[in-house]
Scaffold this motif. Structure first.
Motif: not given
Length: 157
Positions: A28-31, A36-37, A53-54, A80-81
């Protein structure tokens, strides 16, 4: 530093008793351009995937990830992406520079384990180019800007 391809399939265990929770199936990648996890698939086919979550990871090894409890797994936030799967995935999208030049299609991401900071993107220009020239790694200090069907590599924040 790790890549998604190296993390994918890594088993997730409970630290206390060593029981297997599942395995990593996506990032998961945030903007803001940070990992992020992980998306963790359960051991059984009917078990739902959960978001890890990481910052809840207790210990990371090359072949395993350890967490304290099942409570560390939750539902993924909508904003999240996902890197590889899902409607907001990043894999395979064109990576462009801010001036519009196409760098290639996004194949992998390099990130720091403990911080989640993305430090580079692996891109491909197609099978023949990969075979003759190899894949290219684009290093960056700034996060990507995600647009509808493309990713724009920023040169400044």
């Amino acid at each position: 530093m790790r890549t998604f391809q190296k993390v994918k399939g890594t088993p997730v265990f409970l630290l206390a008793d060593g029981s297997n929770i599942g395995k990593v199936s996506d990032l998961f990648v945030d903007d803001s351009g940070s990992v992020t996890g992980f998306w963790v698939a359960g051991r059984k086919w009917w078990q739902r995937r959960k978001f890890l979550r990481l910052d809840t990871i207790e210990k990371t090894e090359a072949a395993a990830i350890y967490i304290k409890s099942d409570a560390d797994l939750s539902f993924a936030p909508e904003a999240l992406f996902r890197f590889h799967d899902g409607k907001n995935h990043l894999f395979g999208k064109p990576l462009l520079t801010e001036d519009g030049a196409v760098t290639g299609l996004l194949e992998d991401v390099y990130f720091l384990d403990d911080l989640g900071t993305i430090v580079g993107y692996e891109v491909t220009n197609g099978f023949i180019s990969d075979f003759t020239e190899g894949r290219h790694v684009v290093k960056t200090d700034c996060p990507l800007r995600v647009e509808k069907d493309q990713l724009v590599l920023r040169t400044h924040s």
